[in-house]
Design an enzyme around this catalytic site. Structure first.
Site, PDB file in Angstrom:
ATOM      1  CB  THR A  45      -0.942   0.039   1.219  1.00 49.70           C
ATOM      2  OG1 THR A  45      -1.801   1.177   1.103  1.00 49.70           O
ATOM      3  CG2 THR A  45      -0.187   0.149   2.528  1.00 49.70           C
ATOM      4  CG  ASN A  46       2.040   3.701  -2.733  1.00 44.32           C
ATOM      5  OD1 ASN A  46       3.184   3.532  -2.345  1.00 44.32           O
ATOM      6  ND2 ASN A  46       1.634   3.346  -3.950  1.00 44.32           N
ATOM      7  CG  ASN A  47      -4.057   5.078   2.719  1.00 45.39           C
ATOM      8  OD1 ASN A  47      -3.766   5.455   3.841  1.00 45.39           O
ATOM      9  ND2 ASN A  47      -5.226   5.333   2.154  1.00 45.39           N
ATOM     10  CG  HIS A  49      -4.451   7.720   6.933  1.00 43.89           C
ATOM     11  ND1 HIS A  49      -4.434   8.483   8.074  1.00 43.89           N
ATOM     12  CD2 HIS A  49      -4.314   8.578   5.917  1.00 43.89           C
ATOM     13  CE1 HIS A  49      -4.292   9.751   7.759  1.00 43.89           C
ATOM     14  NE2 HIS A  49      -4.221   9.844   6.443  1.00 43.89           N
ATOM     15  CE  LYS A  50      -5.331   0.403   2.111  1.00 43.67           C
ATOM     16  NZ  LYS A  50      -5.734   0.254   0.686  1.00 43.67           N
ATOM     17  CG  ASP A 106      -8.725  -1.602  -3.931  1.00 39.08           C
ATOM     18  OD1 ASP A 106      -7.802  -0.770  -3.912  1.00 39.08           O
ATOM     19  OD2 ASP A 106      -9.794  -1.410  -4.549  1.00 39.08           O
ATOM     20  CB  THR A 107     -11.124  -0.320   1.304  1.00 38.15           C
ATOM     21  OG1 THR A 107     -10.427  -1.276   2.110  1.00 38.15           O
ATOM     22  CG2 THR A 107     -12.385   0.104   2.040  1.00 38.15           C
ATOM     23  CG  PHE A 188      -7.940   6.911   6.341  1.00 38.65           C
ATOM     24  CD1 PHE A 188      -7.935   5.886   7.276  1.00 38.65           C
ATOM     25  CD2 PHE A 188      -8.022   6.580   4.989  1.00 38.65           C
ATOM     26  CE1 PHE A 188      -8.016   4.559   6.875  1.00 38.65           C
ATOM     27  CE2 PHE A 188      -8.094   5.250   4.581  1.00 38.65           C
ATOM     28  CZ  PHE A 188      -8.093   4.241   5.530  1.00 38.65           C
ATOM     29  CG  ASP A 191     -12.753   6.438   8.797  1.00 38.03           C
ATOM     30  OD1 ASP A 191     -13.449   5.555   8.251  1.00 38.03           O
ATOM     31  OD2 ASP A 191     -11.584   6.257   9.167  1.00 38.03           O
TER      32      ASP A 191
END
Ligand code: ITT
Length: 232
Positions: A45-47, A49-50, A106-107, A188, A191
């Site tokens: 991931t590049n996120n 927060h995740k 992936d969400t 994030f 949310d």
């Protein structure tokens, strides 16, 4: 407390460590088992927060490495028509280009009154990638005047794990409603406007622990870690 015999393999390893003289009881060994001897796993991931949610969810079980940790700074294309497809692309990219076993998630936020949108387009729904304020503004605008009972939605997470040449998939979801305005500054993405059915407040008003306990990602990761525990 596990049987001391289970530690024999680790004792052999520890004999090579300079600080063996300080390891005078099983509690120290247990500490090492939970930390320094923890297995690495790459999360594609590049996120940020995740990544931080995953590190918290897998704390004490796995040392979660980021793409930056393995020297990957690629903008991995997410061109599939489903969240499962995008999770597959990310995991396969890391395996093919960097050689690591890994997992990706992936969400998507699926809003019933919008025909399941933004879904796979959740990251750039407002037109600019990863601009959560724009994404939320667009959702609130499109749902303007829609009563609460028709504002039903769910977060759905698909996880793809590539391990020992095999691919495995896990899913987690949480049902809820889209609120009419932002609540809280936690979390994030969407949310601040998502209230799960089993909670009295929005994800944005929860601590990370409270969100992780019932979230789509928390549920998918519980299945992942359960599976991984059968493999170690
Ligand atoms: P990577 O592909 O690099 O993993 P991403 O930000 O693109 O990161 P996703 O594709 O999984 O992450 O999610 C798409 C968007 O959905 C994301 O940018 C957020 O806006 C939103 N999102 C994902 N998980 C969320 C969560 O737990 N709470 C709120 N919004 C979330």
């Amino acid at each position: 407390m596990p049987c001391p015999l289970e530690y024999l393999g680790k004792l052999e390893y520890l004999e090579n460590l300079e600080n063996l003289e300080y390891l005078d009881n099983l509690a120290s060994l247990e500490y090492l088992e939970n930390n320094e001897l923890m297995k690495d796993i790459v999360f594609a991931t590049n996120n940020e927060h995740k990544l931080s949610e995953l590190r918290q969810l897998m704390a004490g079980k796995y040392n979660v490495l980021s793409l930056a940790d393995i020297g990957c700074h690629d903008d991995i294309p997410e061109t599939a028509a489903t969240i499962e497809g995008n999770a597959m692309i990310k995991a396969q990219w890391v395996k093919e280009h960097y050689g690591y076993d890994c997992f990706s998630d992936d969400t998507g936020l699926e809003i019933d009154a919008l025909g399941g949108e933004p879904g796979v387009h959740s990251a750039r729904y407002g037109g600019v990638a990863h601009d959560s304020e724009r994404n939320i503004d667009k959702v609130l605008h499109l749902l303007h005047g829609v009563p609460l009972e028709r504002r039903t939605a769910r977060f759905r997470t698909a996880i793809v794990l590539i391990l020992d040449g095999e691919t495995h998939q896990f899913e987690g979801k949480v049902e809820g409603h889209i609120l009419t305005e932002r609540h809280g500054a936690g979390g994030f993405g969407y949310d601040p406007i998502f209230k799960p059915v089993e909670a009295e407040c929005a994800f944005g008003e929860m601590t990370a622990e409270q969100k992780n306990r019932i979230s789509h990602r928390g549920r998918a990761v519980a299945k992942l870690t359960e599976f991984l525990s059968t493999r170690s």
